[in-house]
Scaffold this active site. Structure first.
Site, mmCIF file in Angstrom:
data_model
loop_
_atom_site.group_PDB
_atom_site.id
_atom_site.type_symbol
_atom_site.label_atom_id
_atom_site.label_comp_id
_atom_site.label_asym_id
_atom_site.label_seq_id
_atom_site.Cartn_x
_atom_site.Cartn_y
_atom_site.Cartn_z
ATOM 1 N N TRP A 66 20.196 28.132 3.636
ATOM 2 C CA TRP A 66 18.813 27.844 4.038
ATOM 3 C C TRP A 66 18.221 28.956 4.896
ATOM 4 O O TRP A 66 18.881 29.492 5.787
ATOM 5 C CB TRP A 66 18.799 26.545 4.832
ATOM 6 C CG TRP A 66 17.499 26.248 5.504
ATOM 7 C CD1 TRP A 66 17.040 26.773 6.686
ATOM 8 C CD2 TRP A 66 16.466 25.390 5.025
ATOM 9 N NE1 TRP A 66 15.782 26.286 6.970
ATOM 10 C CE2 TRP A 66 15.416 25.426 5.974
ATOM 11 C CE3 TRP A 66 16.332 24.579 3.904
ATOM 12 C CZ2 TRP A 66 14.243 24.689 5.819
ATOM 13 C CZ3 TRP A 66 15.178 23.842 3.760
ATOM 14 C CH2 TRP A 66 14.150 23.897 4.710
ATOM 15 N N GLU B 290 2.379 26.739 15.664
ATOM 16 C CA GLU B 290 3.643 27.467 15.699
ATOM 17 C C GLU B 290 3.405 28.959 15.429
ATOM 18 O O GLU B 290 2.350 29.375 14.975
ATOM 19 C CB GLU B 290 4.607 26.913 14.640
ATOM 20 C CG GLU B 290 4.939 25.441 14.826
ATOM 21 C CD GLU B 290 6.008 24.965 13.850
ATOM 22 O OE1 GLU B 290 6.991 24.403 14.335
ATOM 23 O OE2 GLU B 290 5.859 25.157 12.628
ATOM 24 N N TRP C 162 6.668 22.994 4.462
ATOM 25 C CA TRP C 162 7.518 21.959 5.045
ATOM 26 C C TRP C 162 7.414 20.622 4.329
ATOM 27 O O TRP C 162 8.301 19.774 4.471
ATOM 28 C CB TRP C 162 7.199 21.790 6.536
ATOM 29 C CG TRP C 162 7.793 22.858 7.381
ATOM 30 C CD1 TRP C 162 7.144 23.824 8.085
ATOM 31 C CD2 TRP C 162 9.194 23.086 7.612
ATOM 32 N NE1 TRP C 162 8.038 24.644 8.735
ATOM 33 C CE2 TRP C 162 9.308 24.207 8.455
ATOM 34 C CE3 TRP C 162 10.361 22.461 7.173
ATOM 35 C CZ2 TRP C 162 10.535 24.701 8.879
ATOM 36 C CZ3 TRP C 162 11.591 22.960 7.599
ATOM 37 C CH2 TRP C 162 11.666 24.063 8.443
ATOM 38 N N ASN D 244 14.168 29.872 6.928
ATOM 39 C CA ASN D 244 12.742 29.620 7.079
ATOM 40 C C ASN D 244 12.099 30.785 7.826
ATOM 41 O O ASN D 244 12.182 31.920 7.352
ATOM 42 C CB ASN D 244 12.417 28.227 7.628
ATOM 43 C CG ASN D 244 13.079 27.813 8.910
ATOM 44 O OD1 ASN D 244 14.223 27.371 8.910
ATOM 45 N ND2 ASN D 244 12.359 27.904 10.012
ATOM 46 N N ASP D 245 11.485 30.596 8.979
ATOM 47 C CA ASP D 245 10.602 31.597 9.579
ATOM 48 C C ASP D 245 11.208 32.992 9.688
ATOM 49 O O ASP D 245 12.350 33.143 10.143
ATOM 50 C CB ASP D 245 10.232 31.187 11.009
ATOM 51 C CG ASP D 245 9.673 29.789 11.108
ATOM 52 O OD1 ASP D 245 9.533 29.124 10.078
ATOM 53 O OD2 ASP D 245 9.380 29.376 12.244
ATOM 54 N N ARG E 214 7.266 27.348 22.157
ATOM 55 C CA ARG E 214 8.243 28.092 21.361
ATOM 56 C C ARG E 214 7.629 29.286 20.629
ATOM 57 O O ARG E 214 6.439 29.523 20.661
ATOM 58 C CB ARG E 214 8.901 27.166 20.342
ATOM 59 C CG ARG E 214 7.957 26.487 19.374
ATOM 60 C CD ARG E 214 8.743 25.525 18.501
ATOM 61 N NE ARG E 214 7.902 24.768 17.602
ATOM 62 C CZ ARG E 214 7.279 23.642 17.923
ATOM 63 N NH1 ARG E 214 7.375 23.169 19.149
ATOM 64 N NH2 ARG E 214 6.547 23.001 17.028
#
Length: 504
Positions: free
Chosen positions: A61, A242, A321, A63-64, A187
């Site tokens: 996996w 985000e 998402w 993501n960002d 964050r």
């Protein structure tokens, strides 16, 4: 990513389900997984749907994108990575390097969880003047430690680590966290050097509290709060903010913010603000927000490389998402967009943020050929269409199995409407993946529009030639589209192969 929302979206739940009981950060993955393997694994990169010109690791996996930085001619791409499996969890920083932004070498995992928690998103800078005392030219990573258990459970705190060997290994700062926080809504630190005020500036996202906090520091270790940016978004009262990025382009400042849920249609999206930054406060221009950088479903968490004077090159996570945990990819899950150059232009009296595929695409591109009804698609390709805007038209890409990806152009409205449905390819893996209509403004003048369309094994990235409109979408056809039909307006079409970045 905020943990509760990740759990909700991977389960295909509604927006309100972010309050559910299960939290993967606290409870851990639902299935027991093997110990961390921080070494990249050899792969054939020839599985069905495997991108051929987009970077993705051999397995597991992602993501960002995180910590994008250029050092001594090498581009570093760190990213959210699960070294233990093909589902979200065990968040660490994966790592890849490139000298041309196209051909990537997967490196060992750079940062893994510690007592302060999982390693969430952040950025890297090159500390040329040794402001932090780690050594002149040190690579300093700034990231969110997402507390999982014990006293740090539910806390998102900002930490730093440094590398003096060009990003091969990192040492955590013994004084972490450098910014303490008691909840899970702060964050994704993005840091840059602000020359006018002689300090480092950090942008932090406020998650469900919706806004951006700015901090300043002279040494990357001691941070002072500077200001808070928040503004109303038309028609979107509840979003999760985000992955911010603040940059100066010409005499304007641009603030990127990714939001989920609340994208252009469903799930994830990237919005931007234009304005000014004085070293303390970002002041947005008076406009109707949100403004979208990409009108498709699958460009999220994009940030730019640091230490690239004169250029603003961005890369994003090519997923959403709403269905990220369900896309039919194995042994990997998710890839990144093509690298994109950001610029500003004026259109209809307003400043518009443009994105075009970075010039480094030439490193893998072949010769242009006239595109007929059928053409040689190869591993991937770029299709360039110039279409008259004197009447409505429909563009259809198809394969031999009869699967199609199509879009309509309205000259009067100056819009492009794309369609992703069961005719496009596999969609049944998630009920929100099929999107009958995705609308985007073309934002072009004149009597014709030129479109650049980049087609890979499981994606279509579509741009106006000047970058005034971008639309990124995952697709999962049985085979790459290799047929073209344009009805309505007159047009010309060229195609050129994009050679696989995995094959010699």
């Amino acid at each position: 990513m905020v943990a509760a929302l990740v759990a909700a979206t991977l389960a295909g739940c509604s927006e309100d389900d972010h309050k559910q009981d299960y939290n993967p950060l606290i409870d851990g993955p639902k299935e027991e997984q093997p110990a961390v393997d921080d070494e990249p694994t050899a792969a054939g990169y020839n599985e069905q749907y495997r991108p051929q010109v987009h970077y993705n690791p051999a397995k597991n996996w992602v993501n960002d994108p995180n910590g994008l930085v250029l050092l001594d001619g090498t581009y570093h791409l760190f990213y959210q990575y699960n070294p233990q499996g093909n589902v979200w969890g065990n968040m660490s920083w994966g790592h890849a390097t490139s000298t041309d932004l196209m051909h990537w070498t997967e490196q060992p995992v750079a940062l893994t969880r510690d007592a302060l928690g999982a390693v969430f998103s952040g950025s890297c800078v090159i500390d040329k003047d040794n402001t932090a005392g780690f050594g002149a030219g040190a690579m300093v990573a700034l990231y969110t430690a997402a507390g999982e258990t014990g006293d740090v459970a539910g806390k998102q705190q900002q930490c730093i680590a440094y590398s003096t060997d060009g990003g091969k290994t990192f040492t955590r700062y013994e004084g972490n966290p450098v910014i303490k926080n008691d909840d899970d809504n702060l964050r994704d630190p993005k840091v840059f050097w602000h020359e006018a005020s002689k300090k480092w500036v950090m942008a932090l996202a406020k998650g469900w509290k919706m806004g951006i906090e700015f901090y300043g520091s002279t040494d990357l270790k001691s941070w002072q709060h500077l200001s808070t940016f928040v503004t109303a978004l038309k028609g979107r009262p509840s979003l999760q903010w985000e992955c911010p990025d603040l940059m100066q382009i010409g005499d304007k400042w641009v603030l990127l913010v990714s939001v989920n849920p609340g994208g252009p249609l469903v799930g994830s999206g990237m919005m931007y603000f234009t304005g000014q930054f004085d070293g303390t406060t970002f002041t947005a221009d008076e406009r109707d927000y949100p403004l979208w950088l990409d009108y498709g479903m699958d460009c999220y968490a994009g940030v730019t490389w640091s230490n690239t004077p004169g250029r603003h090159v961005m890369i994003g996570w090519m997923n959403n998402w709403n269905y990220a945990g369900d896309v039919p990819c194995s042994p990997w899950r998710s890839a990144f967009t093509l690298p994109r150059e950001l610029s500003l232009t004026e259109y209809d009296g307003q400043t518009l943020l443009c994105s075009t595929v970075a010039k480094e695409i030439e490193q893998t591109a072949g010769q242009w050929q006239t595109a007929g009804d059928t053409f040689e698609a190869g591993d991937a390709y770029q299709l360039r269409l110039t279409i008259a805007l004197d009447q409505a038209s429909t563009v259809t890409l198809a394969n031999n199995a009869g699967e199609t990806f199509s879009f309509d152009i309205s000259p009067s409205a100056r819009t492009l409407t794309a369609h992703r449905s069961a005719t496009t390819g596999k969609t049944s893996f998630n009920g929100t993946f099929s999107i009958p209509s995705m609308n985007a403004p073309l934002s072009v003048e004149g009597n014709e529009v030129t479109l650049d369309i980049f087609v890979d094994q499981s994606s279509v990235e579509l741009f106006t030639q000047q970058g005034t409109m971008a639309m990124t979408n995952l697709v999962f056809p049985q085979a790459i589209y290799n047929r073209l039909t344009v009805s309505g307006a007159s047009y010309t079409a060229q195609v050129r192969p994009l050679n696989s970045i995995w094959k010699n």
